[in-house]
Every structure is written in structure tokens, then in C-alpha cells.
Design a protein around this motif. Structure first.
Motif, PDB file in Angstrom:
ATOM      1  N   THR A 292       0.813  -1.169  -0.091  1.00  0.00           N
ATOM      2  CA  THR A 292       0.139   0.048   0.004  1.00  0.00           C
ATOM      3  C   THR A 292       0.909   1.261   0.049  1.00  0.00           C
ATOM      4  O   THR A 292       0.399   2.349  -0.063  1.00  0.00           O
ATOM      5  CB  THR A 292      -0.901  -0.046   1.131  1.00  0.00           C
ATOM      6  OG1 THR A 292       0.034  -0.085   2.423  1.00  0.00           O
ATOM      7  CG2 THR A 292      -2.065  -1.035   1.281  1.00  0.00           C
ATOM      8  N   GLY A 293       2.282   1.122  -0.281  1.00  0.00           N
ATOM      9  CA  GLY A 293       3.158   2.270  -0.030  1.00  0.00           C
ATOM     10  C   GLY A 293       3.509   2.770   1.053  1.00  0.00           C
ATOM     11  O   GLY A 293       3.279   1.943   2.266  1.00  0.00           O
TER      12      GLY A 293
ATOM     13  N   GLU B 187       1.617  10.444   0.096  1.00  0.00           N
ATOM     14  CA  GLU B 187       1.478   8.958   0.129  1.00  0.00           C
ATOM     15  C   GLU B 187       2.268   8.643  -1.019  1.00  0.00           C
ATOM     16  O   GLU B 187       2.532   9.191  -2.412  1.00  0.00           O
ATOM     17  CB  GLU B 187       0.160   8.613  -0.404  1.00  0.00           C
ATOM     18  CG  GLU B 187      -1.063   8.773   0.447  1.00  0.00           C
ATOM     19  CD  GLU B 187      -0.993   7.955   1.759  1.00  0.00           C
ATOM     20  OE1 GLU B 187      -0.474   6.787   1.546  1.00  0.00           O
ATOM     21  OE2 GLU B 187      -1.314   8.588   3.013  1.00  0.00           O
TER      22      GLU B 187
ATOM     23  N   ASN C 181       3.549   5.598  -3.340  1.00  0.00           N
ATOM     24  CA  ASN C 181       3.319   4.280  -4.064  1.00  0.00           C
ATOM     25  C   ASN C 181       4.497   3.784  -4.880  1.00  0.00           C
ATOM     26  O   ASN C 181       4.877   4.431  -5.812  1.00  0.00           O
ATOM     27  CB  ASN C 181       2.147   4.121  -4.680  1.00  0.00           C
ATOM     28  CG  ASN C 181       0.733   4.952  -3.812  1.00  0.00           C
ATOM     29  OD1 ASN C 181       0.714   4.200  -2.884  1.00  0.00           O
ATOM     30  ND2 ASN C 181       0.009   5.642  -4.548  1.00  0.00           N
TER      31      ASN C 181
ATOM     32  N   LYS D 175       0.124   0.816 -10.419  1.00  0.00           N
ATOM     33  CA  LYS D 175      -1.052   0.271 -10.069  1.00  0.00           C
ATOM     34  C   LYS D 175      -1.531  -0.722 -11.619  1.00  0.00           C
ATOM     35  O   LYS D 175      -2.217  -1.576 -11.333  1.00  0.00           O
ATOM     36  CB  LYS D 175      -2.275   1.242  -9.988  1.00  0.00           C
ATOM     37  CG  LYS D 175      -2.042   1.944  -8.743  1.00  0.00           C
ATOM     38  CD  LYS D 175      -2.973   3.055  -8.489  1.00  0.00           C
ATOM     39  CE  LYS D 175      -2.866   3.688  -6.784  1.00  0.00           C
ATOM     40  NZ  LYS D 175      -3.582   4.758  -6.777  1.00  0.00           N
TER      41      LYS D 175
END
Length: 105
Positions: free
Chosen positions: A81-82, A93, A95, A99
Motif C-alpha cells: 500500500t506504499g 502518500e 506508492n 497500479k
């Protein structure tokens, strides 16, 4: 112009804790530097695990392969989820995996 490009990308990722305040350039640069450090460590560790796992396969060392695969799986799950980095009331956030890659896998 390059500086404003990465700043715009950072602003999109920033979660402003202090409502109504734009992050100073120094904070953005600090967040960017920390993000790059986190990403570099992630990529280095991932490549190291993959190299060791490949080496154990080449050596046909089943025990080492299972041990390394388990460690790699546990490590990668922590980063799935980073991570969140913060600086002076601002959070971002990070990552590590694309994705599109995860969805297509």
C-alpha cells in the motif's frame, strides 16, 4: 520550469493537514527528497531479493529458495500500500508499484 512541474505533481499528492496553507518550497523539496530516498531503497531491496532468489534457483537450493521467497513476500506485503511521509504538517502518500502492473498481473 522543471521545478514547477514536480511541485505541481507533489501538490496533487499532498494531504494538507493545515487547511488553507500552501506548502513552502522547502517542505516540497524535503518531501520530494524523502520520497526519492524511499523509492531508491525499495528498488534496491527488491532487486537484491530477486537476485538472491534467482541465485538460489540456479544453485537448486530449495531450502534457501523457500526461505528467501517467504522473506520477500513478507517484505513486499509491507510496501503493497506504499508509505506515508510527512514534513511540517504535510503528508504525502508514496506508492512503489505501478497500479497498472498490479491490476494486470
Amino acid at each position: 520550469m522543471a521545478a514547477s512541474t514536480y511541485e505541481n505533481e507533489l501538490f496533487e499528492k499532498l494531504k494538507v493537514i493545515r487547511k488553507g496553507y500552501r506548502a513552502p518550497r522547502q517542505v516540497l523539496q524535503s518531501l520530494y527528497a524523502r520520497m526519492m530516498l524511499e523509492y531508491s531503497v525499495y528498488e534496491f531491496t527488491k532487486a537484491r531479493f530477486e537476485r538472491l532468489i534467482d541465485k538460489s534457483l540456479d544453485a537448486k537450493d530449495q531450502e534457501q529458495f523457500y526461505q528467501l521467497s517467504k522473506q520477500y513476500s513478507e517484505w513486499i506485503n509491507r510496501y503493497q500500500t506504499g508509505c506515508t511521509i510527512s514534513e511540517q504538517g504535510y503528508e504525502m502518500e508514496c506508492n512503489f508499484e505501478d497500479k497498472k502492473k498490479r491490476v494486470g498481473s
